[in-house]
Each structure stands twice: as structure tokens, then as C-alpha cells.
Scaffold this active site. Structure first.
Site, short mmCIF file in Angstrom:
data_model
loop_
_atom_site.label_atom_id
_atom_site.label_comp_id
_atom_site.label_asym_id
_atom_site.label_seq_id
_atom_site.Cartn_x
_atom_site.Cartn_y
_atom_site.Cartn_z
N CYS A 95 0.90 -1.20 -0.04
CA CYS A 95 0.05 -0.05 0.07
C CYS A 95 0.76 1.15 -0.02
O CYS A 95 1.43 1.49 1.03
CB CYS A 95 -0.72 -0.12 1.28
SG CYS A 95 -1.70 1.27 1.48
N CYS A 133 0.03 3.71 2.70
CA CYS A 133 0.50 3.29 3.97
C CYS A 133 1.98 3.81 4.37
O CYS A 133 2.47 4.00 5.13
CB CYS A 133 0.13 1.82 4.08
SG CYS A 133 -1.33 1.32 3.86
#
Length: 104
Positions: free
Chosen positions: A29, A32
Site C-alpha cells: 500500500c 501506508c
């Protein structure tokens, strides 16, 4: 030292007094990876005031489902065993700090 929540130890974290912030993330991600250094800095700043721990959704799909995490990164704020707040997506450090302060 980074704190990691797993399916086997999450109950210990939930029983921690005070504010617990769970960072639901995944290696793949991009957002993230953008939020992670901010979360790491805040974990150091709030040591002793709040517990900030990471939970990899790929390793703990059951926990992500239990906390209703549909998008990542998601930060779930837990106080006295109850969810009191959550954020989804990347946010600036100052804004995240204000959310933590609000929930302390």
C-alpha cells in the site's frame, strides 16, 4: 521499538489502559508507506501517553474485519476497549497529532 498487533496478541493490546491507536496497513500500500514514518514519529512522541501499534491486514484479515477496516491506511483509536475514533487515508502529522490529543 515498533509494536505489532497480531491475531494472537491483540487482546493484550485491547486491555492496555489509556488510548490505543491501531495502524492497519499493508506492505503493498503506497499511502501506508507515506503514513508509516509519521505514525512512527508519533509513537515516540506519545510514549507513555498512548500506545501506537501496527497491524498488517494481510497477516490479520480477521482483525481488519473485526474493526470494520475496508480501506487502508486506517487508524483506529480504542479507549477502554471501545472504538472512539478512526481516520482513513494519509493525513499531515499536525492533523493526526490533533486527533490523538482530542482522544487522550
Amino acid at each position: 521499538m515498533e509494536k505489532v498487533i497480531t491475531s494472537t496478541n491483540y487482546q493484550e493490546f485491547l486491555e492496555t489502559p489509556g488510548l490505543l491507536i491501531i495502524d492497519f496497513w499493508a506492505v503493498w500500500c503506497g499511502p501506508c508507506r507515506m503514513l508509516s514514518p509519521i505514525v512512527d514519529e508519533l509513537a515516540v512522541e506519545y510514549e507513555g501517553k498512548a500506545t501506537i501499534a501496527k497491524c498488517n491486514v494481510d497477516d490479520c484479515e480477521d482483525l481488519a474485519a473485526q474493526f470494520g477496516v475496508r480501506n487502508i491506511p486506517t487508524l483506529v483509536f480504542v479507549k477502554n476497549g471501545a472504538v472512539v475514533d478512526r481516520t482513513v487515508g494519509v493525513m499531515p502529522k499536525q492533523e493526526l497529532r490533533a486527533r490523538i490529543d482530542l482522544n487522550l
